[in-house]
Design a protein around this motif. Structure first.
Motif, short mmCIF file in Angstrom:
data_model
loop_
_atom_site.label_atom_id
_atom_site.label_comp_id
_atom_site.label_asym_id
_atom_site.label_seq_id
_atom_site.Cartn_x
_atom_site.Cartn_y
_atom_site.Cartn_z
N ALA A 26 39.83 20.15 61.31
CA ALA A 26 39.73 20.68 62.68
C ALA A 26 39.25 22.12 62.65
O ALA A 26 39.63 22.89 61.79
N ARG A 27 38.43 22.48 63.62
CA ARG A 27 37.91 23.84 63.71
C ARG A 27 38.84 24.66 64.58
O ARG A 27 39.49 24.15 65.46
N TYR A 28 38.85 25.96 64.32
CA TYR A 28 39.68 26.86 65.11
C TYR A 28 38.97 27.22 66.41
O TYR A 28 37.76 27.30 66.46
N LEU A 29 39.76 27.47 67.44
CA LEU A 29 39.22 27.89 68.72
C LEU A 29 38.58 29.27 68.54
O LEU A 29 39.18 30.17 67.98
N GLN A 30 37.36 29.41 69.00
CA GLN A 30 36.63 30.67 68.88
C GLN A 30 36.62 31.39 70.23
O GLN A 30 36.84 30.78 71.27
N CYS A 31 36.31 32.68 70.19
CA CYS A 31 36.35 33.49 71.41
C CYS A 31 35.27 33.09 72.42
O CYS A 31 35.53 33.08 73.62
N THR A 98 42.30 38.41 78.49
CA THR A 98 42.66 37.06 78.05
C THR A 98 41.54 36.65 77.10
O THR A 98 40.37 36.68 77.47
N HIS A 99 41.93 36.31 75.86
CA HIS A 99 40.92 35.97 74.86
C HIS A 99 41.49 35.10 73.76
O HIS A 99 42.69 34.86 73.70
N ALA A 100 40.61 34.64 72.89
CA ALA A 100 40.99 33.77 71.78
C ALA A 100 40.50 34.35 70.47
O ALA A 100 39.53 35.11 70.42
N ASN A 101 41.21 33.98 69.42
CA ASN A 101 40.80 34.29 68.04
C ASN A 101 40.78 35.79 67.76
O ASN A 101 39.87 36.30 67.12
N TRP A 102 41.81 36.51 68.19
CA TRP A 102 41.89 37.95 67.93
C TRP A 102 43.03 38.25 66.96
O TRP A 102 42.79 38.56 65.80
N SER A 103 44.26 38.13 67.41
CA SER A 103 45.40 38.45 66.54
C SER A 103 45.72 37.32 65.56
O SER A 103 46.19 37.57 64.46
N HIS A 104 45.51 36.10 66.00
CA HIS A 104 45.81 34.93 65.20
C HIS A 104 44.60 34.02 65.19
O HIS A 104 44.03 33.76 66.25
N ARG A 105 44.24 33.52 64.04
CA ARG A 105 43.07 32.65 63.91
C ARG A 105 43.20 31.47 64.87
O ARG A 105 44.13 30.68 64.78
N GLY A 106 42.28 31.39 65.81
CA GLY A 106 42.26 30.30 66.77
C GLY A 106 43.26 30.43 67.90
O GLY A 106 43.28 29.60 68.80
N GLY A 107 44.10 31.47 67.90
CA GLY A 107 45.13 31.62 68.92
C GLY A 107 44.59 32.18 70.23
O GLY A 107 43.57 32.86 70.26
N ILE A 108 45.30 31.88 71.30
CA ILE A 108 44.95 32.38 72.63
C ILE A 108 45.97 33.44 73.01
O ILE A 108 47.17 33.26 72.80
N GLU A 109 45.49 34.56 73.54
CA GLU A 109 46.36 35.64 74.02
C GLU A 109 46.01 35.92 75.47
O GLU A 109 44.84 36.03 75.82
N ARG A 110 47.03 36.01 76.30
CA ARG A 110 46.83 36.26 77.72
C ARG A 110 47.41 37.61 78.11
O ARG A 110 48.51 37.97 77.67
N ASP A 111 46.67 38.34 78.93
CA ASP A 111 47.12 39.61 79.47
C ASP A 111 47.57 40.61 78.40
O ASP A 111 48.68 41.13 78.44
N VAL A 112 46.68 40.87 77.43
CA VAL A 112 46.96 41.87 76.41
C VAL A 112 46.17 43.15 76.72
O VAL A 112 45.09 43.09 77.29
#
Length: 182
Positions: A26-31, A98-112
């Motif tokens: 499986a591929r990781y979610l990209q930004c 709100t973005h993806a693949n920043w702090s954690h590979r493939g992870g989603i972060e909201r309101d950072v």
């Protein structure tokens, strides 16, 4: 043993093997795909190409707006750039992303948090919250600017085409009856 039973057992074993190997492939979610999904900005490709691709298709600028995509330039540490959607304006020099693949590979972060750290206060350089330290990261990242959502210009055809009639020799059913022979 029955051939059908053997075939069913074989299919079961193969499907179990495939299910256990799929997560490894499986591929990781990209930004970029994530930013496209949450912002509605229909640009594809690596994040470092979004700014150029937006030219003529979407309005761009240096002022953050809710729903806009913050386009990061490529750097040595981030060779394909990064894109993130502005989810809230906190102040003149602070937004939430709100973005993806920043702090954690493939992870989603909201309101950072993202803070403008440019000397001119023009959003040309930012620091972004990083989960690993639980606060703003220690690195600064150059920005290309903001791509504004929902502002793609409508493209009008250069000339209006005349009505066109297409002739065909195909047999067309009449009243849902199809002819038996041609």
């Amino acid at each position: 043993m029955n051939v059908k039973v053997l075939a069913a057992r074989f299919a079961l074993v193969v499907s179990c093997v495939l299910m256990t190997s799929a997560p490894a492939q499986a591929r990781y979610l990209q930004c970029a795909p994530f930013a496209r999904e949450v912002s509605g900005i229909e640009i594809r490709g690596n994040a470092n190409t979004w700014w150029g691709q937006a030219q003529g298709r979407y309005e761009r600028g240096a002022t953050p707006q809710v729903g806009a995509v913050m386009a990061f330039k490529a750097t040595r540490a981030m060779p394909v750039g990064h894109v993130a959607m502005v989810s809230r304006i906190v102040g003149d020099r602070e937004v939430l992303l709100t973005h993806a693949n920043w702090s954690h590979r493939g992870g989603i972060e909201r309101d950072v948090r993202a803070v403008d750290v440019s000397a001119a206060g023009d959003w040309s350089e930012v620091r972004v919250w990083f989960a690993g330290i639980g606060g703003l990261g220690t690195s600064s990242y150059p920005l290309s600017g903001f791509i504004y959502a929902g502002k793609a210009p409508t493209v009008e055809p250069a000339t209006t085409l005349a009505p066109l009639t297409i002739a065909t020799s195909a047999v067309v059913p009449v009243d849902a009856a199809v002819p038996a022979a041609y």
